[in-house]
Design a protein around this motif. Sequence first.
Motif, mmCIF file in Angstrom:
data_model
loop_
_atom_site.group_PDB
_atom_site.id
_atom_site.type_symbol
_atom_site.label_atom_id
_atom_site.label_comp_id
_atom_site.label_asym_id
_atom_site.label_seq_id
_atom_site.Cartn_x
_atom_site.Cartn_y
_atom_site.Cartn_z
ATOM 1 N N GLU A 1 0.842 -1.197 0.000
ATOM 2 C CA GLU A 1 0.000 0.000 0.000
ATOM 3 C C GLU A 1 0.879 1.249 0.000
ATOM 4 O OE1 GLU A 1 -2.131 2.156 -0.843
ATOM 5 O OE2 GLU A 1 -3.695 0.760 -0.221
ATOM 6 N N LYS B 1 -3.432 7.469 5.288
ATOM 7 C CA LYS B 1 -3.611 6.925 3.947
ATOM 8 C C LYS B 1 -4.241 7.999 3.070
ATOM 9 C CE LYS B 1 -5.579 2.923 1.536
ATOM 10 N NZ LYS B 1 -6.342 1.654 1.726
ATOM 11 N N ASP C 1 -11.851 6.632 -4.662
ATOM 12 C CA ASP C 1 -11.332 5.358 -4.180
ATOM 13 C C ASP C 1 -11.704 5.086 -2.730
ATOM 14 O OD1 ASP C 1 -10.077 5.010 -6.628
ATOM 15 O OD2 ASP C 1 -8.251 6.025 -5.953
ATOM 16 N N PHE C 2 -12.298 6.078 -2.097
ATOM 17 C CA PHE C 2 -12.551 5.977 -0.661
ATOM 18 C C PHE C 2 -13.560 4.884 -0.337
ATOM 19 C CE2 PHE C 2 -14.316 7.493 3.427
ATOM 20 C CZ PHE C 2 -13.137 7.660 4.118
ATOM 21 N N GLU D 1 -13.762 1.928 -1.488
ATOM 22 C CA GLU D 1 -13.200 0.578 -1.469
ATOM 23 C C GLU D 1 -12.598 0.311 -0.099
ATOM 24 O OE1 GLU D 1 -10.421 0.254 -4.630
ATOM 25 O OE2 GLU D 1 -11.857 0.898 -6.164
ATOM 26 N N ARG D 2 -13.289 -0.502 0.706
ATOM 27 C CA ARG D 2 -12.877 -0.691 2.088
ATOM 28 C C ARG D 2 -13.440 -2.000 2.614
ATOM 29 N NH1 ARG D 2 -17.404 1.946 1.522
ATOM 30 N NH2 ARG D 2 -19.045 1.849 3.094
ATOM 31 N N GLU E 1 -14.294 -2.128 6.043
ATOM 32 C CA GLU E 1 -15.142 -1.741 7.169
ATOM 33 C C GLU E 1 -15.425 -0.253 7.078
ATOM 34 O OE1 GLU E 1 -12.917 -2.760 10.608
ATOM 35 O OE2 GLU E 1 -11.307 -1.336 10.209
ATOM 36 N N ASP E 2 -16.458 0.190 7.784
ATOM 37 C CA ASP E 2 -16.810 1.604 7.762
ATOM 38 C C ASP E 2 -15.940 2.383 8.740
ATOM 39 O OD1 ASP E 2 -18.800 1.690 5.825
ATOM 40 O OD2 ASP E 2 -20.325 0.980 7.230
ATOM 41 N N PRO E 3 -15.377 3.500 8.278
ATOM 42 C CA PRO E 3 -14.582 4.336 9.183
ATOM 43 C C PRO E 3 -15.461 5.306 9.953
ATOM 44 C CG PRO E 3 -14.550 5.282 7.007
ATOM 45 C CD PRO E 3 -15.401 4.024 6.909
ATOM 46 N N LEU F 1 -19.606 6.378 0.908
ATOM 47 C CA LEU F 1 -19.838 5.300 1.870
ATOM 48 C C LEU F 1 -21.252 4.753 1.752
ATOM 49 C CD1 LEU F 1 -18.077 6.748 5.040
ATOM 50 C CD2 LEU F 1 -17.229 4.979 3.511
ATOM 51 N N PRO G 1 -19.083 -1.806 2.673
ATOM 52 C CA PRO G 1 -17.763 -2.433 2.781
ATOM 53 C C PRO G 1 -17.799 -3.881 2.300
ATOM 54 C CG PRO G 1 -18.792 -2.188 4.942
ATOM 55 C CD PRO G 1 -19.652 -1.433 3.979
#
Length: 218
Positions: free
Chosen positions: A37, A55, A61-62, A64-65, A67-69, A83, A88
């Motif tokens: 990364e 990061k 691109d945010f 692509e995860r 889990e939820d921040p 989101l 996620p």
Amino acid sequence: MALRGMPDIDSVMKERLALIGSWAALVAGFTGEHVGEPRLIITLVGSPLLHVDFKFVRAGDFAERVEDPDVLWDRDGHLADALAKHPPTLPSLELQWIEDRFWIWVHYGATKLGRGELFEVIGFLTYLREAVLGPPAARRVGAPPRGVRHLESIAPEEARDLRATVCGYDRHDAGRAFLAGVELYRRWRDDAGAAVRRHRDAERLAVQYLHDVIDRTE
């Protein structure tokens, strides 16, 4: 940090350490190529001394995860929109991928044990916990498969089982830990209930080879 629609994103990526230093008392930092990364900056900030990962990603691109921040600041709502539109996604656990490789790995590790290369064996067992045993252990309790991260807290029973795969610098102890890893893999593979095409000949021959090596070291 999400970067939205910035034509000079390349210059921003070059200035990340300077930017972080303007936000916090930066002690040291480096980029995350070693974990695949390069957008990641791994830092120490303080005092008090803290490990903080930054990061830098585009807003597009945010989403692509895994889990939820917790979003602390969202200037114009674009992050919240991203989101909301893209839930996620947990990383996949490919049991067939593991089965296709596992018995070759067992033979490889057994050759190292037979040669007395105990540092190699200890490192190999660490790899098995990270790549082969940790992910299904996490999935057994419905957690994301992330090696052995947080396994003691999220899967305490499986973590206790994994203790048997830890060894000291001793050939007999290494052989015992190796066999424990093989048995755990078999048990967790079978418990998963997934359709896995098993390489039974490779399994039989690799395990027999491992036993032969262990018998010669006793």
